[in-house]
Design a protein around this motif. Sequence first.
Motif, PDB file in Angstrom:
ATOM      1  N   UNK A  34       0.804  -1.218   0.000  1.00  0.00           N
ATOM      2  CA  UNK A  34       0.000   0.000   0.000  1.00  0.00           C
ATOM      3  C   UNK A  34       0.841   1.274   0.000  1.00  0.00           C
ATOM      4  N   UNK A  35       1.675   1.489  -1.001  1.00  0.00           N
ATOM      5  CA  UNK A  35       2.517   2.691  -1.053  1.00  0.00           C
ATOM      6  C   UNK A  35       1.695   3.951  -1.271  1.00  0.00           C
ATOM      7  N   UNK A  36       2.216   5.079  -0.764  1.00  0.00           N
ATOM      8  CA  UNK A  36       1.552   6.371  -0.898  1.00  0.00           C
ATOM      9  C   UNK A  36       2.560   7.407  -1.397  1.00  0.00           C
ATOM     10  N   UNK A  37       2.094   8.545  -1.915  1.00  0.00           N
ATOM     11  CA  UNK A  37       3.006   9.479  -2.590  1.00  0.00           C
ATOM     12  C   UNK A  37       3.873  10.348  -1.692  1.00  0.00           C
ATOM     13  N   UNK A  72      15.419   0.010   2.360  1.00  0.00           N
ATOM     14  CA  UNK A  72      15.472   1.128   3.298  1.00  0.00           C
ATOM     15  C   UNK A  72      16.029   2.341   2.559  1.00  0.00           C
ATOM     16  N   UNK A  73      15.168   3.291   2.273  1.00  0.00           N
ATOM     17  CA  UNK A  73      15.574   4.470   1.515  1.00  0.00           C
ATOM     18  C   UNK A  73      15.467   5.756   2.319  1.00  0.00           C
ATOM     19  N   UNK A  74      14.762   5.738   3.445  1.00  0.00           N
ATOM     20  CA  UNK A  74      14.601   6.945   4.247  1.00  0.00           C
ATOM     21  C   UNK A  74      14.252   6.567   5.681  1.00  0.00           C
ATOM     22  N   UNK A  75      14.472   7.510   6.592  1.00  0.00           N
ATOM     23  CA  UNK A  75      14.046   7.362   7.983  1.00  0.00           C
ATOM     24  C   UNK A  75      13.094   8.514   8.312  1.00  0.00           C
ATOM     25  N   UNK A  76      12.278   8.319   9.332  1.00  0.00           N
ATOM     26  CA  UNK A  76      11.358   9.371   9.762  1.00  0.00           C
ATOM     27  C   UNK A  76      11.130   9.257  11.261  1.00  0.00           C
ATOM     28  N   UNK A  77      10.973  10.402  11.919  1.00  0.00           N
ATOM     29  CA  UNK A  77      10.614  10.468  13.335  1.00  0.00           C
ATOM     30  C   UNK A  77       9.243  11.119  13.429  1.00  0.00           C
ATOM     31  N   UNK A  78       8.346  10.494  14.180  1.00  0.00           N
ATOM     32  CA  UNK A  78       6.989  10.976  14.347  1.00  0.00           C
ATOM     33  C   UNK A  78       6.741  11.353  15.807  1.00  0.00           C
ATOM     34  N   UNK A  79       5.766  12.234  16.021  1.00  0.00           N
ATOM     35  CA  UNK A  79       5.391  12.621  17.381  1.00  0.00           C
ATOM     36  C   UNK A  79       3.877  12.658  17.503  1.00  0.00           C
ATOM     37  N   UNK A  80       3.392  12.155  18.646  1.00  0.00           N
ATOM     38  CA  UNK A  80       1.974  12.230  18.989  1.00  0.00           C
ATOM     39  C   UNK A  80       1.886  12.521  20.484  1.00  0.00           C
ATOM     40  N   UNK A  81       1.675  13.792  20.839  1.00  0.00           N
ATOM     41  CA  UNK A  81       1.682  14.168  22.245  1.00  0.00           C
ATOM     42  C   UNK A  81       3.070  14.016  22.832  1.00  0.00           C
ATOM     43  N   UNK A  82       3.189  13.216  23.908  1.00  0.00           N
ATOM     44  CA  UNK A  82       4.498  12.961  24.517  1.00  0.00           C
ATOM     45  C   UNK A  82       5.083  11.638  24.054  1.00  0.00           C
ATOM     46  N   UNK A  83       4.501  11.056  23.010  1.00  0.00           N
ATOM     47  CA  UNK A  83       5.007   9.812  22.445  1.00  0.00           C
ATOM     48  C   UNK A  83       5.706  10.081  21.115  1.00  0.00           C
ATOM     49  N   UNK A  84       6.747   9.284  20.865  1.00  0.00           N
ATOM     50  CA  UNK A  84       7.502   9.402  19.624  1.00  0.00           C
ATOM     51  C   UNK A  84       7.578   8.024  18.961  1.00  0.00           C
ATOM     52  N   UNK A  85       7.914   8.037  17.681  1.00  0.00           N
ATOM     53  CA  UNK A  85       8.138   6.790  16.943  1.00  0.00           C
ATOM     54  C   UNK A  85       9.188   7.045  15.883  1.00  0.00           C
ATOM     55  N   UNK A  86       9.973   6.015  15.582  1.00  0.00           N
ATOM     56  CA  UNK A  86      10.964   6.080  14.512  1.00  0.00           C
ATOM     57  C   UNK A  86      10.721   4.912  13.573  1.00  0.00           C
ATOM     58  N   UNK A  89      11.677   3.687   5.884  1.00  0.00           N
ATOM     59  CA  UNK A  89      10.729   3.604   4.780  1.00  0.00           C
ATOM     60  C   UNK A  89      11.440   3.136   3.528  1.00  0.00           C
ATOM     61  N   UNK A  90      10.685   2.569   2.610  1.00  0.00           N
ATOM     62  CA  UNK A  90      11.261   2.181   1.330  1.00  0.00           C
ATOM     63  C   UNK A  90      10.486   2.844   0.199  1.00  0.00           C
ATOM     64  N   UNK A  91      11.206   3.121  -0.880  1.00  0.00           N
ATOM     65  CA  UNK A  91      10.622   3.779  -2.045  1.00  0.00           C
ATOM     66  C   UNK A  91      10.161   2.722  -3.040  1.00  0.00           C
ATOM     67  N   UNK A  92       9.003   2.943  -3.619  1.00  0.00           N
ATOM     68  CA  UNK A  92       8.441   2.033  -4.610  1.00  0.00           C
ATOM     69  C   UNK A  92       8.125   2.813  -5.882  1.00  0.00           C
ATOM     70  N   UNK A  93       8.507   2.270  -7.008  1.00  0.00           N
ATOM     71  CA  UNK A  93       8.236   2.877  -8.317  1.00  0.00           C
ATOM     72  C   UNK A  93       8.808   4.273  -8.438  1.00  0.00           C
ATOM     73  N   UNK A  94       9.793   4.588  -7.608  1.00  0.00           N
ATOM     74  CA  UNK A  94      10.481   5.858  -7.717  1.00  0.00           C
ATOM     75  C   UNK A  94       9.805   7.042  -7.059  1.00  0.00           C
ATOM     76  N   UNK A  95       8.483   6.989  -6.853  1.00  0.00           N
ATOM     77  CA  UNK A  95       7.755   8.150  -6.330  1.00  0.00           C
ATOM     78  C   UNK A  95       6.861   7.813  -5.138  1.00  0.00           C
TER      79      UNK A  95
END
Length: 238
Positions: A34-37, A72-86, A89-95
Motif C-alpha cells: 500500500x505505497x503512498x506518494x 530502506x531508503x529513508x528514515x522518519x521520526x513521528x510525534x503524537x503528544x508525549x510519544x515518539x516513533x521512529x 521507509x522504502x521507495x516504490x516505483x520511484x515516487x
Amino acid sequence: MSRFRYVILPRLLLALSALALLAALFLLWLSLERPLPSIALACRQAGPANCFTGGEVIASGPIRLNYAEPDADAWAVLRSGDQYAMTNLKRTAGVLWTVPQFSLALFSLEDGQQLFPCPTGSFPYYFYREGTDSWGGPYFEPEIDWEIIPLAICTNPSVVRLEGEVLWLGFSEDPQEALAQRGVSISWSPAGNGVWVGEPVLSALPTEPDGSSGGTRSIWLRGYDAGGNLVCSYDPTA
C-alpha cells in the motif's frame, strides 16, 4: 438487437475492462504494501497498525549507506503528544513510499528528560576477516557488523550543538572504561523540530573475557547552548 450489439455491448465491455483494470491496480497496490506518494502519508497509514495514532512526521531524511539493505531508503521520526516513533521507509516505483509492517519503534519521554537517543536505523555491514584454515593456509572469513544512523531528540530550544559517543557496552563492563577505550564519536546535525541526526557509524559488539558476547548499544549525549555551556545531557547508565 443491433443497438445492443453495436452500442450497449461495446460500452458494457469497456466498463467491465475498466473495472478489471482498477481491480488489478488495487491488487498490485496491496502487493506493494500500500505505497503512498509522500513519507507523511505512508507514516500516517502505518501508525494505527503499530498502535500509534495521530502521529505527525517531525523530521525525515534519506538513507544512503553503501551497505544498506535495498528496502530502506529513508528514515522518519513521528510525534503524537508525549510519544515518539521512529521508522525506516522504502521507495516504490520511484515516487511512492511505504512503511514495512510493524516497523515503527515507539518510545516516550521520561519526566524532566530533555535529551535522549531515538531508536536508530541499523543496517548490515559485511566484511571479511583474514584467518588460517585447517591446513595452515590463509583464508578470509565473512563477518558482519552493523552500520547505524544515530538519531536523537532534544526538547531544550537553547541547544545549538550536540556531542556524543556510541558503543556496544558489554553486560559486565565498566561503562566509563569502555567509553574511554572504544567510544565512537558522533558528528551531529539538526534535522528540525528538535531532532538531530548523526553521521553513520559502525557499532561492534565486544567480546567479554570469558569468550561470550553480549551487551547493548549505548549512546551518550551532551547538548550545548550558543555560549558553549552544557545545558542538558544523557547517560544511558545513569
